[in-house]
Write an enzyme that holds these catalytic residues in place. Structure first.
Site, PDB file in Angstrom:
ATOM      1  N   PHE A 106      80.763  34.696  94.872  1.00  0.00           N
ATOM      2  CA  PHE A 106      80.020  35.861  94.407  1.00  0.00           C
ATOM      3  C   PHE A 106      79.555  35.737  92.953  1.00  0.00           C
ATOM      4  CE2 PHE A 106      84.575  36.686  93.830  1.00  0.00           C
ATOM      5  CZ  PHE A 106      84.628  36.922  92.458  1.00  0.00           C
TER       6      PHE A 106
ATOM      7  N   ARG B 131      94.879  48.293  83.238  1.00  0.00           N
ATOM      8  CA  ARG B 131      94.620  47.771  84.577  1.00  0.00           C
ATOM      9  C   ARG B 131      95.188  48.718  85.639  1.00  0.00           C
ATOM     10  NH1 ARG B 131      92.470  43.001  85.079  1.00  0.00           N
ATOM     11  NH2 ARG B 131      93.274  42.704  87.193  1.00  0.00           N
TER      12      ARG B 131
ATOM     13  N   ARG C  17      88.275  53.179  89.364  1.00  0.00           N
ATOM     14  CA  ARG C  17      87.430  52.436  90.300  1.00  0.00           C
ATOM     15  C   ARG C  17      87.270  53.188  91.623  1.00  0.00           C
ATOM     16  NH1 ARG C  17      89.873  46.403  88.942  1.00  0.00           N
ATOM     17  NH2 ARG C  17      88.275  45.778  87.427  1.00  0.00           N
TER      18      ARG C  17
ATOM     19  N   ASN D  72      82.173  47.712  90.846  1.00  0.00           N
ATOM     20  CA  ASN D  72      83.431  48.458  90.810  1.00  0.00           C
ATOM     21  C   ASN D  72      83.608  49.257  89.527  1.00  0.00           C
ATOM     22  OD1 ASN D  72      83.897  46.381  89.058  1.00  0.00           O
ATOM     23  ND2 ASN D  72      85.685  45.551  90.139  1.00  0.00           N
TER      24      ASN D  72
ATOM     25  N   HIS E 140      85.852  47.128  84.026  1.00  0.00           N
ATOM     26  CA  HIS E 140      86.509  45.829  83.831  1.00  0.00           C
ATOM     27  C   HIS E 140      87.648  46.018  82.832  1.00  0.00           C
ATOM     28  CE1 HIS E 140      87.069  41.574  82.652  1.00  0.00           C
ATOM     29  NE2 HIS E 140      87.107  42.050  81.417  1.00  0.00           N
TER      30      HIS E 140
END
Length: 751
Positions: A214, A247, A267, A277, A280
């Site tokens: 991707f 995260r 997200r 999404n 980051h």
């Protein structure tokens, strides 16, 4: 015949005087240096005992030394890793860190041979200094030289992470909402800017994903519109855990997965799919530093407070994948030890494809997923629970980049570069990427379990020694109770064996005296306790597992000392039946207050005749926390009375109930009354007389306890009866021995 008292394996050194005295003696001494809060390393005791017996050399001595109170061991204080010092002639000749059985097993004979050569042939003794202190001294010396040279002192900096609000979220107008969510979550925004990435910049930023299918789509997406870049910190003055916290709040990589597993994550709320999404976040300290330099090359990270950051003792999961385990196991374990990790948990196992897919479910749908699953299931792997300060980050630093070619080019000294297996595309080792992941992954491979352990009547004289060995092996005794089984209860507990040749002997043996029931907690408790018990047949145990409990304390296949649950489901069923509803904390301790099933041992008052059955029933179902040792004195006083030495009638009824009733209530005495009425002493508890014993044995088995047993023990019988054909028997190994007993009547029966 009673066993001889076992000679102490290790001398205990608690102060400087004892340390000096131990070093003054001739020979080779292996010393387990430990911290007071942790205790000695019990994992190697069985092996040391075997080595001592095999070598039979008086020059070989073992000791454990508490570093906290011995001046000579000051530099070993505060270190969590097991450390074994080998001393000869008062000097250090070798050091082993970690409970590394193969290294210890090899080192002892070699060092002992060298010491014999010194003492008998006058050879020169090779003395060393501890390598870890050499390294620390060099580092300290280098730091002092830098300060003396006038170099700028680098104070501790705050931990920061880079967050990107991607083009899809920017174009949808979510920037202000996301920034408000960031602030509400307690993050501090140190810098921010809107940035339009060129395709070349996007390729450079995501260069570590260049081999992904991707990649081109990702580059085109990141260059399709402006992004909003932020520098974040959080928490205390050091910003510790900001990377993991960010995260966590953004959620899983794939937005569709995030919507299911973490619906409140950013997200889940603002993303569309894997590439679009919305956000980051840096995935490591190294990546955060790189990304910060990319977007904000002149940014000065703020200094943390002058106080030093606390060391965080952590644990993380390490996996040596099957191909690497086959080719590089010993070298990898040696590297782990050299890096200062303690191997707290270890298990070699073969994953099924379903297990591997469950473990790596977040990668499902990726091109490499099937290849990864194949690599994880092609043979046995080794799962390790590693412990040290900042274990998660340090282990990932040691591993190196995920892609083997990148690791070989950018980090040739990393484990993934050094131990990559030729023609195997998947890297050789796995490591948790965050504290949260580490806890989940450790639980996946090493689930905290409870198991039921029973010290049978034939092993009661060894009860204290068995308990000591159980604790030495790392088990937490969460609950325990001692009781003598009635015939009815024994039949219900072993209902799945009814009709088998050995069944009658099994019931007779289990009702011949008191048994000690314990709930043991530890990771993989069922498997570990069965390993500690050893084979069902003591003769086989002595040959195959001489350090096992059955090898040391069992007599034959019937009187084999102990019973342990055969699987986790069986353990939970039996624990509930015997101890009632108990909930356990994550660490294996009992949650909340103990169940209201206390035994009748206080003797507050004599029960009325109508209440006696109920009171005795409470004694049958009673239990105590493991921390309470029980009223041993009262049990000892009860034994002579049971043997007929002290008639019960000589004591007042209330005092007799308090002092003579052991944890199991009157079961033992009731059984003796049924089997040998002539030898039963006079009983006054609850107003009963000796003349009524035989009659009540026929009408109300076990002295009126049938009603009480029909409540709690009946649960076991019903559960066992309904599932006898579906579940494993109590003990697989013992079941097999039982089947042998059917085929060979001459063989001793097994449980």
């Amino acid at each position: 015949m009673a066993r001889k008292k076992e000679i102490q394996l290790q001398e205990e050194l608690k102060n400087q005087e004892q340390w000096d005295d131990f070093l003054s003696k001739k020979g080779l001494g292996m010393i387990d240096v430990y911290q007071a809060w942790a205790g000695p390393c019990a994992a190697v005791n069985g092996m040391l005992r075997r080595i001592k017996n095999e070598l039979g050399d008086d020059l070989l001595r073992f000791a454990s030394a508490e570093a906290d109170n011995i001046e000579a061991l000051e530099r070993y204080r505060g270190r969590c890793q097991p450390t074994f010092l080998f001393m000869a002639g008062g000097e250090l000749v070798h050091v082993i860190r970690g409970a590394n059985a193969p290294l210890i097993n090899k080192a002892i004979p070699d060092l002992l041979k060298a010491e014999h050569s010194v003492l008998e042939d006058g050879s020169e003794r090779k003395v060393i200094t501890d390598p870890i202190f050499d390294q620390e001294d060099k580092e300290t010396e280098a730091e002092e030289e830098e300060e003396e040279a006038g170099e700028e002192e680098a104070g501790p900096q705050k931990e920061v992470t880079v967050a990107i609000i991607k083009p899809d979220a920017v174009q949808a107008g979510h920037v202000e909402d996301i920034i408000q969510r960031v602030k509400d979550a307690g993050f501090e925004i140190l810098a921010q800017e809107e940035r339009m990435l060129t395709e070349e910049e996007a390729r450079e930023f995501y260069s570590h994903k260049a081999d992904e299918e991707f990649f081109d789509e990702l580059v085109a997406f990141m260059a399709s519109g402006p992004s909003h870049v932020l520098v974040l910190t959080k928490g205390d003055d050091t910003g510790a855990e900001v990377i993991d916290e960010w995260r966590k709040i953004i959620g899983p990589f794939d937005s569709t997965v995030a919507k299911e597993e973490a619906p409140d994550s950013l997200r889940a709320q603002y993303g569309t799919d894997k590439s679009m999404n919305a956000l980051h976040g840096s995935d490591s300290h190294e990546m955060a530093t790189r990304e910060l330099a990319f977007f904000f090359p002149n940014f000065q990270i703020p200094k943390a407070e002058a106080k030093p950051a606390e060391k965080r003792l952590q644990r993380t999961l390490a996996l040596i994948r099957p191909d690497a385990l086959k080719e590089h196991k010993d070298e990898i374990l040696a590297k782990i030890q050299e890096a200062g990790f303690t191997v707290a948990l270890q298990k070699e196992m073969q994953l099924t494809k379903d297990q591997a897919a469950e473990f790596y479910k977040e990668h499902e749908g990726q091109d490499y997923f099937e290849q990864l699953i194949e690599s994880m299931t092609c043979g046995p792997l080794l799962a390790l629970g590693l412990a040290r300060e900042d274990a998660v980050e340090r282990w990932r630093d040691l591993l190196g980049p995920k892609e083997v070619p990148v690791a070989k080019e950018e980090a040739p000294d990393s484990l993934r570069a050094q131990f990559a297996v030729e023609d195997v595309p998947v890297n050789p080792l796995h490591g948790s990427d965050s504290l949260e992941s580490a806890e989940k992954e450790v639980q996946f491979f090493f689930p905290m379990q409870q198991t039921l352990a029973v010290v049978k009547p034939d092993a009661q004289e060894h009860k204290d020694a068995i308990i000591a060995r159980i604790k030495e092996a790392g088990f937490n005794i969460a609950f325990q109770k001692e009781t003598a089984l009635t015939e009815e209860l024994a039949q219900q507990l072993y209902t799945e064996h009814e009709g088998k040749e050995f069944y009658g002997q099994l019931v007779e043996h289990m009702t011949s005296g008191p048994s000690l029931f314990m709930v043991l907690s530890v990771e993989d408790a069922v498997e570990k306790f069965r390993s500690l018990m050893g084979p069902t047949d003591p003769e086989v145990a002595k040959e195959q597992s001489p350090d096992s409990l059955r090898a040391q304390f069992a007599s034959d296949m019937l009187k084999n000392a102990l019973h342990g649950s055969s699987n986790p489901d069986h353990a939970q069923e039996k624990i509930k039946a015997i101890f009632g509803d108990i909930e356990f904390n994550m660490d294996g301790t009992v949650k909340g207050m103990e169940p209201e099933l206390d035994m009748v041992t206080e003797g507050d008052k004599e029960p009325a005749e109508g209440e006696e059955g109920e009171k005795e029933g409470e004694g049958e179902g009673g239990e105590k926390p493991a921390e309470e040792e029980g009223e041993k004195k009262e049990e000892e006083e009860a034994k002579p009375e049971e043997e007929g030495e002290t008639p019960a009638a000589e004591k007042p009824a209330a005092e007799e109930q308090k002092e003579e009733t052991p944890e199991g209530g009157e079961e033992a005495k009731a059984e003796e009354g049924t089997a040998e009425p002539a030898a039963e002493p006079a009983q006054e508890e609850g107003g009963e007389k000796e003349e009524s014993t035989e009659k009540e044995s026929e009408e109300k088995p076990e002295g009126g306890e049938a009603e009480a047993e029909a409540a709690a023990p009946a649960e076991v019988g019903e559960g066992e009866g309904e599932k006898a054909d579906e579940e494993k028997p109590v003990d697989d190994a013992e079941q097999k021995e039982g089947e042998k007993a059917e085929e060979k009547p001459a063989e001793p029966p097994a449980e």
